[in-house]
Design a protein around this motif. Structure first.
Motif, PDB file in Angstrom:
ATOM      1  N   ASP A   7      40.650  35.852  41.529  1.00  0.00           N
ATOM      2  CA  ASP A   7      41.592  36.038  42.168  1.00  0.00           C
ATOM      3  C   ASP A   7      43.068  35.970  41.005  1.00  0.00           C
ATOM      4  O   ASP A   7      43.645  36.826  41.449  1.00  0.00           O
ATOM      5  CB  ASP A   7      41.987  34.865  43.200  1.00  0.00           C
ATOM      6  N   VAL A   8      42.834  35.677  40.071  1.00  0.00           N
ATOM      7  CA  VAL A   8      44.349  35.625  39.310  1.00  0.00           C
ATOM      8  C   VAL A   8      43.773  34.495  38.289  1.00  0.00           C
ATOM      9  O   VAL A   8      42.832  34.016  37.519  1.00  0.00           O
ATOM     10  CB  VAL A   8      45.198  34.685  40.054  1.00  0.00           C
ATOM     11  N   THR A   9      44.328  35.289  36.722  1.00  0.00           N
ATOM     12  CA  THR A   9      43.987  34.556  35.711  1.00  0.00           C
ATOM     13  C   THR A   9      45.173  34.479  35.129  1.00  0.00           C
ATOM     14  O   THR A   9      46.430  34.400  35.168  1.00  0.00           O
ATOM     15  CB  THR A   9      43.403  35.816  34.786  1.00  0.00           C
ATOM     16  N   ILE A  10      44.914  32.744  34.290  1.00  0.00           N
ATOM     17  CA  ILE A  10      46.061  31.939  33.523  1.00  0.00           C
ATOM     18  C   ILE A  10      45.474  31.796  32.560  1.00  0.00           C
ATOM     19  O   ILE A  10      44.340  31.299  31.906  1.00  0.00           O
ATOM     20  CB  ILE A  10      46.165  30.648  34.277  1.00  0.00           C
ATOM     21  N   ILE A  11      46.371  32.563  31.415  1.00  0.00           N
ATOM     22  CA  ILE A  11      46.652  32.583  29.833  1.00  0.00           C
ATOM     23  C   ILE A  11      47.476  31.529  29.304  1.00  0.00           C
ATOM     24  O   ILE A  11      48.468  31.238  29.550  1.00  0.00           O
ATOM     25  CB  ILE A  11      46.368  33.750  28.974  1.00  0.00           C
ATOM     26  N   ALA A  12      46.580  30.059  28.993  1.00  0.00           N
ATOM     27  CA  ALA A  12      47.435  29.901  28.044  1.00  0.00           C
ATOM     28  C   ALA A  12      46.842  29.174  26.371  1.00  0.00           C
ATOM     29  O   ALA A  12      45.750  29.602  25.995  1.00  0.00           O
ATOM     30  CB  ALA A  12      47.278  27.944  29.079  1.00  0.00           C
ATOM     31  N   GLU A  56      39.443  42.549  36.110  1.00  0.00           N
ATOM     32  CA  GLU A  56      38.583  41.396  36.939  1.00  0.00           C
ATOM     33  C   GLU A  56      38.935  40.544  38.192  1.00  0.00           C
ATOM     34  O   GLU A  56      38.445  40.272  39.438  1.00  0.00           O
ATOM     35  CB  GLU A  56      37.828  40.601  36.553  1.00  0.00           C
ATOM     36  N   THR A  57      40.034  40.331  37.601  1.00  0.00           N
ATOM     37  CA  THR A  57      41.039  39.362  38.429  1.00  0.00           C
ATOM     38  C   THR A  57      42.679  39.868  39.025  1.00  0.00           C
ATOM     39  O   THR A  57      42.907  39.205  40.076  1.00  0.00           O
ATOM     40  CB  THR A  57      41.716  37.849  37.914  1.00  0.00           C
ATOM     41  N   GLY A  58      42.961  41.028  38.548  1.00  0.00           N
ATOM     42  CA  GLY A  58      44.032  42.108  39.177  1.00  0.00           C
ATOM     43  C   GLY A  58      45.427  41.428  38.644  1.00  0.00           C
ATOM     44  O   GLY A  58      46.148  42.163  39.451  1.00  0.00           O
ATOM     45  N   ALA A  59      45.726  40.036  38.262  1.00  0.00           N
ATOM     46  CA  ALA A  59      46.782  39.526  38.197  1.00  0.00           C
ATOM     47  C   ALA A  59      47.164  38.532  37.158  1.00  0.00           C
ATOM     48  O   ALA A  59      46.008  37.876  37.043  1.00  0.00           O
ATOM     49  CB  ALA A  59      47.423  38.820  39.253  1.00  0.00           C
ATOM     50  N   VAL A  80      47.994  44.019  28.196  1.00  0.00           N
ATOM     51  CA  VAL A  80      48.087  44.280  29.404  1.00  0.00           C
ATOM     52  C   VAL A  80      48.329  45.918  29.797  1.00  0.00           C
ATOM     53  O   VAL A  80      47.540  46.976  30.642  1.00  0.00           O
ATOM     54  CB  VAL A  80      48.291  42.856  30.282  1.00  0.00           C
ATOM     55  N   THR A  81      49.913  45.992  29.134  1.00  0.00           N
ATOM     56  CA  THR A  81      50.420  47.623  29.553  1.00  0.00           C
ATOM     57  C   THR A  81      49.302  48.678  28.946  1.00  0.00           C
ATOM     58  O   THR A  81      49.323  49.545  29.132  1.00  0.00           O
ATOM     59  CB  THR A  81      52.152  47.598  29.461  1.00  0.00           C
ATOM     60  N   VAL A  86      48.740  45.300  35.757  1.00  0.00           N
ATOM     61  CA  VAL A  86      48.070  43.828  36.808  1.00  0.00           C
ATOM     62  C   VAL A  86      49.792  43.404  36.520  1.00  0.00           C
ATOM     63  O   VAL A  86      50.451  43.711  36.063  1.00  0.00           O
ATOM     64  CB  VAL A  86      47.050  43.921  36.264  1.00  0.00           C
ATOM     65  N   LEU A  87      49.875  42.907  37.082  1.00  0.00           N
ATOM     66  CA  LEU A  87      51.092  41.915  38.033  1.00  0.00           C
ATOM     67  C   LEU A  87      50.861  40.848  37.028  1.00  0.00           C
ATOM     68  O   LEU A  87      49.647  40.146  36.534  1.00  0.00           O
ATOM     69  CB  LEU A  87      50.858  41.346  39.531  1.00  0.00           C
TER      70      LEU A  87
END
Length: 129
Positions: A7-12, A56-59, A80-81, A86-87
């Protein structure tokens, strides 16, 4: 990849990786599957993992414990750009002189608590729909 999700990716990176994992647990309780990537290096950066996550997650939400300019979020945004737009939202210090306080206070102040990260991810998912 520390946790898979669609659903979403968090990159930290750094200490925020633990908070990102906690945010993914909060999201999972609401039925949201968050992918978590530990981006241990900004340069070189793992372009393949970022591009796959975007497709795969779109955000994507990035989390870094300093300014959002010229760090992890900026490097991820470049990948990404140029490859899979993606958002995206960058969490960090938003280009201001931060107040004085403990590390935990400052992270929470700028939305980098597990709850803040989860709320940002939820907002991106809503915009994605």
């Amino acid at each position: 990849m520390l946790r898979d999700g669609s659903d979403v990716t968090i990159i930290a990176n750094g200490t925020l990786t633990h908070r990102a994992m906690k945010a993914a647990e909060i999201l999972a309780a609401d039925g949201i599957e968050a992918r978590v990537l530990n981006m241990a290096s900004v340069r070189p950066i793992d372009e393949e993992a970022i591009i796959a996550a975007a497709k795969e997650t779109g955000a994507i939400v990035t989390c870094e414990e300093h300014t959002i300019f010229g760090g992890l979020g900026s490097a991820v945004a470049e990948v990404v750009t140029e490859n899979a737009p993606v958002l995206m939202k960058r969490l960090g210090v938003p280009g201001i002189f931060p107040p004085t306080g403990s590390a935990n206070f400052l992270l929470d102040e700028f939305g980098m608590s597990p709850e803040g990260i989860a709320m940002t991810a939820t907002g991106l998912i809503k915009r994605k729909s």
